[in-house]
Write an enzyme that holds these catalytic residues in place. Sequence first.
Site, PDB file in Angstrom:
ATOM      1  N   TRP A 127       0.870  -1.180   0.000  1.00 19.43           N
ATOM      2  CA  TRP A 127       0.000   0.000   0.000  1.00 19.43           C
ATOM      3  C   TRP A 127       0.915   1.241   0.000  1.00 19.43           C
ATOM      4  O   TRP A 127       1.801   1.335   0.867  1.00 19.43           O
ATOM      5  CB  TRP A 127      -0.868  -0.046   1.268  1.00 19.43           C
ATOM      6  CG  TRP A 127      -1.859   1.058   1.427  1.00 19.43           C
ATOM      7  CD1 TRP A 127      -2.723   1.541   0.496  1.00 19.43           C
ATOM      8  CD2 TRP A 127      -2.107   1.795   2.630  1.00 19.43           C
ATOM      9  NE1 TRP A 127      -3.493   2.530   1.041  1.00 19.43           N
ATOM     10  CE2 TRP A 127      -3.135   2.701   2.354  1.00 19.43           C
ATOM     11  CE3 TRP A 127      -1.567   1.774   3.918  1.00 19.43           C
ATOM     12  CZ2 TRP A 127      -3.632   3.588   3.301  1.00 19.43           C
ATOM     13  CZ3 TRP A 127      -2.059   2.644   4.861  1.00 19.43           C
ATOM     14  CH2 TRP A 127      -3.079   3.547   4.553  1.00 19.43           C
ATOM     15  N   ASP A 175      -0.601  -5.498   9.243  1.00 16.55           N
ATOM     16  CA  ASP A 175      -1.651  -4.559   8.857  1.00 16.55           C
ATOM     17  C   ASP A 175      -2.884  -5.405   8.577  1.00 16.55           C
ATOM     18  O   ASP A 175      -2.926  -6.166   7.610  1.00 16.55           O
ATOM     19  CB  ASP A 175      -1.219  -3.766   7.610  1.00 16.55           C
ATOM     20  CG  ASP A 175      -2.266  -2.723   7.224  1.00 16.55           C
ATOM     21  OD1 ASP A 175      -3.415  -2.814   7.719  1.00 16.55           O
ATOM     22  OD2 ASP A 175      -1.952  -1.835   6.417  1.00 16.55           O
ATOM     23  N   LYS A 212     -13.386  -0.965   6.720  1.00 21.61           N
ATOM     24  CA  LYS A 212     -13.930  -1.821   5.664  1.00 21.61           C
ATOM     25  C   LYS A 212     -14.969  -2.780   6.230  1.00 21.61           C
ATOM     26  O   LYS A 212     -16.085  -2.856   5.737  1.00 21.61           O
ATOM     27  CB  LYS A 212     -12.811  -2.633   4.994  1.00 21.61           C
ATOM     28  CG  LYS A 212     -11.496  -1.920   4.866  1.00 21.61           C
ATOM     29  CD  LYS A 212     -11.447  -0.919   3.753  1.00 21.61           C
ATOM     30  CE  LYS A 212     -10.159  -0.127   3.862  1.00 21.61           C
ATOM     31  NZ  LYS A 212      -9.837   0.685   2.734  1.00 21.61           N
TER      32      LYS A 212
HETATM   33  C1  LMR Z   1      -6.931   1.788  -0.383  1.00 23.40           C
HETATM   34  O1  LMR Z   1      -5.857   1.202  -0.389  1.00 23.40           O
HETATM   35  O2  LMR Z   1      -7.519   2.128  -1.408  1.00 23.40           O
HETATM   36  C2  LMR Z   1      -7.601   2.115   0.922  1.00 23.40           C
HETATM   37  O3  LMR Z   1      -6.881   1.585   1.972  1.00 23.40           O
HETATM   38  C3  LMR Z   1      -7.899   3.557   1.051  1.00 23.40           C
HETATM   39  C4  LMR Z   1      -6.664   4.361   1.311  1.00 23.40           C
HETATM   40  O4  LMR Z   1      -6.639   5.039   2.340  1.00 23.40           O
HETATM   41  O5  LMR Z   1      -5.726   4.342   0.509  1.00 23.40           O
END
Ligand code: LMR
Length: 400
Positions: A130, A211, A246
């Site tokens: 991420w 996470d 979520k």
């Molecule tokens: C995502 O990865 O789209 C979500 O976790 C929202 C975000 O905050 O990036």
Amino acid sequence: MFETLTPIPPDPILGLTEAFKKDPNPNKVNLGAGVYRDAQGRTPILRCVREAERRILENEESKTYLPIDGLPGLADVVQGLVFGPDHPIITERRAVTVQAPGGTGALRIAGDFLARTRPDVTVWVSEPTWPNHPNIFQAAGLKVRTYPYFNPHTLGVDFEAMREAIAHIPRGDILLLHGCCHNPTGADLTPEQWEEVARLAAEQGFVPMVDFAYQGFGDGLAEDARGVHILTEHCPEVLIASSFSKNFGLYSERAGALTVVTSDTQATEAVRGHLKKVIRANFSTPPAHGAKIVHTVLTDPHLRRMWEEEVAAMRRRIHAMRHLLAETLQEKGAPRDFSFIVRQRGMFSYTGLTPEQVDALRERYSIYMVRSGRINVAGINENNVDYIAQAIVDVLKNSV
Ligand code: LMR
């Protein structure tokens, strides 16, 4: 003072939502940010949440501050959810849980806690991960490095490369793992691979941090906690960042929690003290509403059952959309095999589309996805799947 500041490009994920809102194309599709959407394309408030809110509004008598570490009782329900009821970690009081403003807030508390107590640690994140993970830990002042995770040819986990890399992580460093529904790839570790990671962590002395933003979106609430359980069986110390954005649909309420597993009760209390210092200096005390909803739902048997059914329904819909997209792509003559979409878990799929192909989808078809090729599968529905699949096939055939 601010005239010479360098402009900052939009956020690679949340920036897409801003661009999508401005797009006048009536056929536009948002497969960007990880927000659940139902068959009508709405992000609904769960029924159990509505009922919990009604009860909270009826009974709430004060808006006074919550304690620094959060709503009393929240820690118990979070630990029950993460470890399962009556787990030895709970009965031996070997974990401390503090409330956090969302999963991001939990990760940032963890980052600040590490920077304060072990400032020299490096946080190892998967490649890819991420995009906000490095931001969070670097903002806390920690070093961030990557370990290989994904094989772009098989579109699955490259466990050999991962194992080889993490076997060299030094004692005391932090290994960040995704509890389930890996973001962005949708490719998760098998139980055997979790065992191997846990064994390496115990042997090498690095500390796993999980996470856990998508509990319930992979195979089930308990099933998705399997990786965490395996880690805690082998490793005396584990950090877990939970999010209720979520699985409760509480995105804007910023509800989450950080749990730190330690080797004994004394360490737990010391950790709590440091976490409270971090929180007090950052946002003082957490917001109440989202945490009250989570607590109300998880402590009421009727609401809890309703919630478990609603999470299962979201999970089933995402799974059905994975099948529908893979089948529709094949029907439309996709020049490559997309069956891997069905094997991936959670909200996201890594499509293997290049940044240029992603740009073409946005410019020509107003289909928005992250430039890494990640799509939010929950953005797909019966009404837009033909449009999406045809656009992907067209872009692949006229490759840019
Ligand atoms: C995502 O990865 O789209 C979500 O976790 C929202 C975000 O905050 O990036």
